[in-house]
Motif scaffolding. Structure first.
Motif, PDB file in Angstrom:
ATOM      1  N   ARG A   1       0.860  -1.158   0.015  1.00  0.00           N
ATOM      2  CA  ARG A   1       0.019   0.099  -0.057  1.00  0.00           C
ATOM      3  C   ARG A   1       0.686   1.099   0.033  1.00  0.00           C
ATOM      4  NH1 ARG A   1      -5.296  -1.684   1.190  1.00  0.00           N
ATOM      5  NH2 ARG A   1      -5.536  -3.595   2.115  1.00  0.00           N
ATOM      6  N   LEU A   2       1.523   1.324   1.089  1.00  0.00           N
ATOM      7  CA  LEU A   2       2.485   2.595   0.902  1.00  0.00           C
ATOM      8  C   LEU A   2       3.722   2.477  -0.470  1.00  0.00           C
ATOM      9  CD1 LEU A   2       3.614   2.796   4.662  1.00  0.00           C
ATOM     10  CD2 LEU A   2       2.358   4.289   3.468  1.00  0.00           C
ATOM     11  N   ALA A   3       3.884   1.439  -0.695  1.00  0.00           N
ATOM     12  CA  ALA A   3       4.862   1.450  -1.918  1.00  0.00           C
ATOM     13  C   ALA A   3       3.933   1.860  -3.182  1.00  0.00           C
ATOM     14  CB  ALA A   3       5.213  -0.156  -2.172  1.00  0.00           C
ATOM     15  N   LEU A   4       2.751   1.596  -3.291  1.00  0.00           N
ATOM     16  CA  LEU A   4       2.094   2.118  -4.296  1.00  0.00           C
ATOM     17  C   LEU A   4       1.799   3.538  -4.366  1.00  0.00           C
ATOM     18  CD1 LEU A   4      -0.913  -0.420  -5.068  1.00  0.00           C
ATOM     19  CD2 LEU A   4       1.090   0.121  -6.525  1.00  0.00           C
ATOM     20  N   PHE A   5       1.770   4.274  -3.131  1.00  0.00           N
ATOM     21  CA  PHE A   5       1.592   5.613  -2.841  1.00  0.00           C
ATOM     22  C   PHE A   5       2.811   6.363  -3.243  1.00  0.00           C
ATOM     23  CE2 PHE A   5       1.384   9.356  -0.240  1.00  0.00           C
ATOM     24  CZ  PHE A   5      -0.056   9.900  -0.570  1.00  0.00           C
ATOM     25  N   GLN A   6       4.189   5.748  -2.750  1.00  0.00           N
ATOM     26  CA  GLN A   6       5.124   6.265  -3.044  1.00  0.00           C
ATOM     27  C   GLN A   6       5.570   6.424  -4.423  1.00  0.00           C
ATOM     28  OE1 GLN A   6       7.698   7.677  -1.056  1.00  0.00           O
ATOM     29  NE2 GLN A   6       6.416   7.361   0.712  1.00  0.00           N
TER      30      GLN A   6
END
Length: 297
Positions: A230-235
């Motif tokens: 999830r945070l990877a997609l946001f980054q």
């Protein structure tokens, strides 16, 4: 005894000089006066522009520069290929994280998780045609910029979902459409800026897809391992969205140097100006021909 009258040689116009070749043969003279030449040149250019505008023929200023700012466009297209195709080709890393996440509803089946990337890949290619139509009407810069915003929006929304069926919409549809209308205009922009070196420029731009596949596969794997998918997609949304947007803003239209607030002259005014320029050009041409044939004129 009558005085001998010595005839003075005729005074020649200093604006003109006779031209002779190596054997001393007379050749038609060329204009030496910069003022006369500038008037002749201005009338010729003005007549040409009036004629091309009246007949609807594109002016020569619309020709691609084949260099200069075009190389900036090539670098921008390289970055867009790297971001868009790099993300798309490295979906396998994201797919593994989606399949192994127990909190994602509907992600138990491998095929169900794989459909997300298939939708995005299909829409990226399908929306190349609408992207071409939009580029024809609005130019590559606004179309590619809108695609960059859609990519960022789709990836951000995908990082917040907890249902795989919603991911079909956020990642598959929104991000997939963003891929298509951001990537296709970058190829068209390179073709607009180059004719003589188009193959080289296009090859450099397309090479970004190979670099992006290597870069984003490793970056995505590292971010997912450290932060979760999830945070990877946001980054990735921030990185790819900002890079694509800045790259798209360099796609200035070719040959559009006229002021947008400047109203074009009417056909009647252009025709009258063309007639006046034709008359001035005819007078200057007749004067130049007369002086070339008769050196004493």
């Amino acid at each position: 005894m009558e005085a001998e009258v010595v005839a003075k040689p005729p005074q020649r116009d200093s604006s003109y000089i006779p031209q002779t070749d190596a054997q001393g043969q007379f050749r038609p003279r060329l204009l030496r006066s910069s003022r006369s030449f500038e008037e002749f040149q201005r009338s010729s250019i003005s007549l040409y522009r009036s004629s091309t505008k009246t007949l609807g023929i594109p002016e020569q200023t619309d020709a691609p520069p084949n260099g200069g700012w075009g190389w900036v466009v090539v670098i921008s297209a390289f970055l867009i290929h790297m971001n868009v195709l790099g993300l798309q080709y490295s979906f396998g890393v994201i797919y593994k994280a989606l399949r192994d996440d127990p909190s994602l509803a509907g992600g138990e089946s491998r095929a169900a998780a794989a459909v997300t990337g298939s939708i995005a890949s299909s829409l990226m290619l399908l929306f190349s045609l609408p992207a071409g139509i939009l580029v024809k009407h609005f130019g590559p810069r606004p179309v590619s910029a809108c695609g960059a915003l859609l990519i960022a929006l789709g990836l951000m929304l995908s990082s917040m979902t907890s249902d795989l069926r919603v991911l079909y919409l956020t990642y598959g549809v929104i991000t997939g459409i963003g891929y298509g209308i951001c990537w296709a205009p970058s190829v068209m922009a390179v073709n607009m800026y180059f004719t003589t070196r188009r193959a080289l420029a296009t090859g450099i731009a397309v090479a970004g897809s190979g670099v992006g596949t290597i870069v984003y596969a490793n970056v995505s794997n590292h971010l997912i391992s450290a932060l979760g998918w999830r945070l990877a997609l946001f980054q990735l949304a921030l990185i790819a969205g900002l890079s694509n947007l800045l790259s798209a803003l360099t796609f200035f239209p070719v040959g559009k140097d006229a002021s947008p607030n400047q109203e074009p002259a009417s056909d009647a005014a252009q025709l009258e100006q063309g007639k006046a320029d034709a008359g001035n050009l005819a007078l200057l041409s007749a004067d130049a021909c007369a002086r070339s044939v008769d050196p004493e004129a």
